[in-house]
Design an enzyme around this catalytic site. Sequence first.
Site, short mmCIF file in Angstrom:
data_model
loop_
_atom_site.label_atom_id
_atom_site.label_comp_id
_atom_site.label_asym_id
_atom_site.label_seq_id
_atom_site.Cartn_x
_atom_site.Cartn_y
_atom_site.Cartn_z
CG ASP A 16 -1.75 1.15 1.43
OD1 ASP A 16 -1.66 2.10 0.62
OD2 ASP A 16 -2.54 1.15 2.39
CB ILE A 17 1.58 3.81 -2.60
CG1 ILE A 17 2.83 4.64 -2.93
CG2 ILE A 17 0.31 4.62 -2.72
CD1 ILE A 17 2.92 5.01 -4.40
N GLY A 38 -9.57 4.14 -6.43
CA GLY A 38 -8.25 3.56 -6.58
C GLY A 38 -7.22 4.18 -5.65
CB VAL A 39 -3.57 4.64 -6.08
CG1 VAL A 39 -3.38 5.58 -7.23
CG2 VAL A 39 -2.40 4.74 -5.10
CG ASP A 40 -7.13 10.56 -6.52
OD1 ASP A 40 -6.16 11.32 -6.50
OD2 ASP A 40 -8.31 10.94 -6.38
CB SER A 127 -2.32 4.63 -16.86
OG SER A 127 -2.46 6.01 -17.09
CB THR A 128 -2.07 -0.49 -14.69
OG1 THR A 128 -1.76 -0.38 -13.30
CG2 THR A 128 -0.87 -0.14 -15.53
N GLY A 129 -5.15 0.92 -13.54
CA GLY A 129 -6.38 0.56 -12.83
C GLY A 129 -7.57 0.98 -13.66
#
Length: 188
Positions: A16-17, A38-40, A127-129
């Site tokens: 987890d970033i 997502g990550v955002d 971009s991969t999500g």
Amino acid sequence: MATETPQSDVSLTQGDITKAQVDTIVNAANSQLIGGGGVDGAIRRAGGDAIEQACAEIRKRDGGCPTGKAVITPGGNLQAQYVIHTVGPVWDDGNSGEPELLASCYRESLRLAADNGIQSIAFPSISTGIYGYPIEKAAVVALTAVNDFIKEGNIAPKKIQFVLFDEATHKHYMDALSTVFPKSETTH
Ligand code: ADP
């Protein structure tokens, strides 16, 4: 000169970033800099209001952030001092400039980090999500962009880490790492 450039250590890890122990984490943002999933979503939840306030100011000033570019905000409650928000391309057919725009995300983020004296940075798989970029292609573009940036002799953070959320993504980046980087420059 290239020989004067400090060598960067590039590493891959799964996780987890938002927990990364680095000066700066990179967010896969959207061009409005408005909270997404997502990550955002994870970064904004962990960082709190300071991130949203800074994004709102950038929105007001510049109207957001174009695809392939990057902006910097404080990290709020994150361990990281800063968040660099970069906007990846939405995958269409691969012939609409997606690889160049994705490479630009990594370059612009590294440049912004260097401009701010940042020593360590963590990237997610941009971009991969939701944006649908095929992971095996994105992994090669991402690692090549980082390698090129270092090889060109740019000042770069000493520690460059990719924090990949799931096992499949981590594996694709591991595969790409062994082809893109000479062994001597990498740690796993
Ligand atoms: P994009 O819109 O650029 O595709 P997403 O956030 O949808 O961005 O996905 C980008 C990558 O980030 C995906 O591989 C997704 O699994 C990953 N991701 C989601 N949450 C986290 C997290 N907390 N830490 C690291 N990576 C994450």
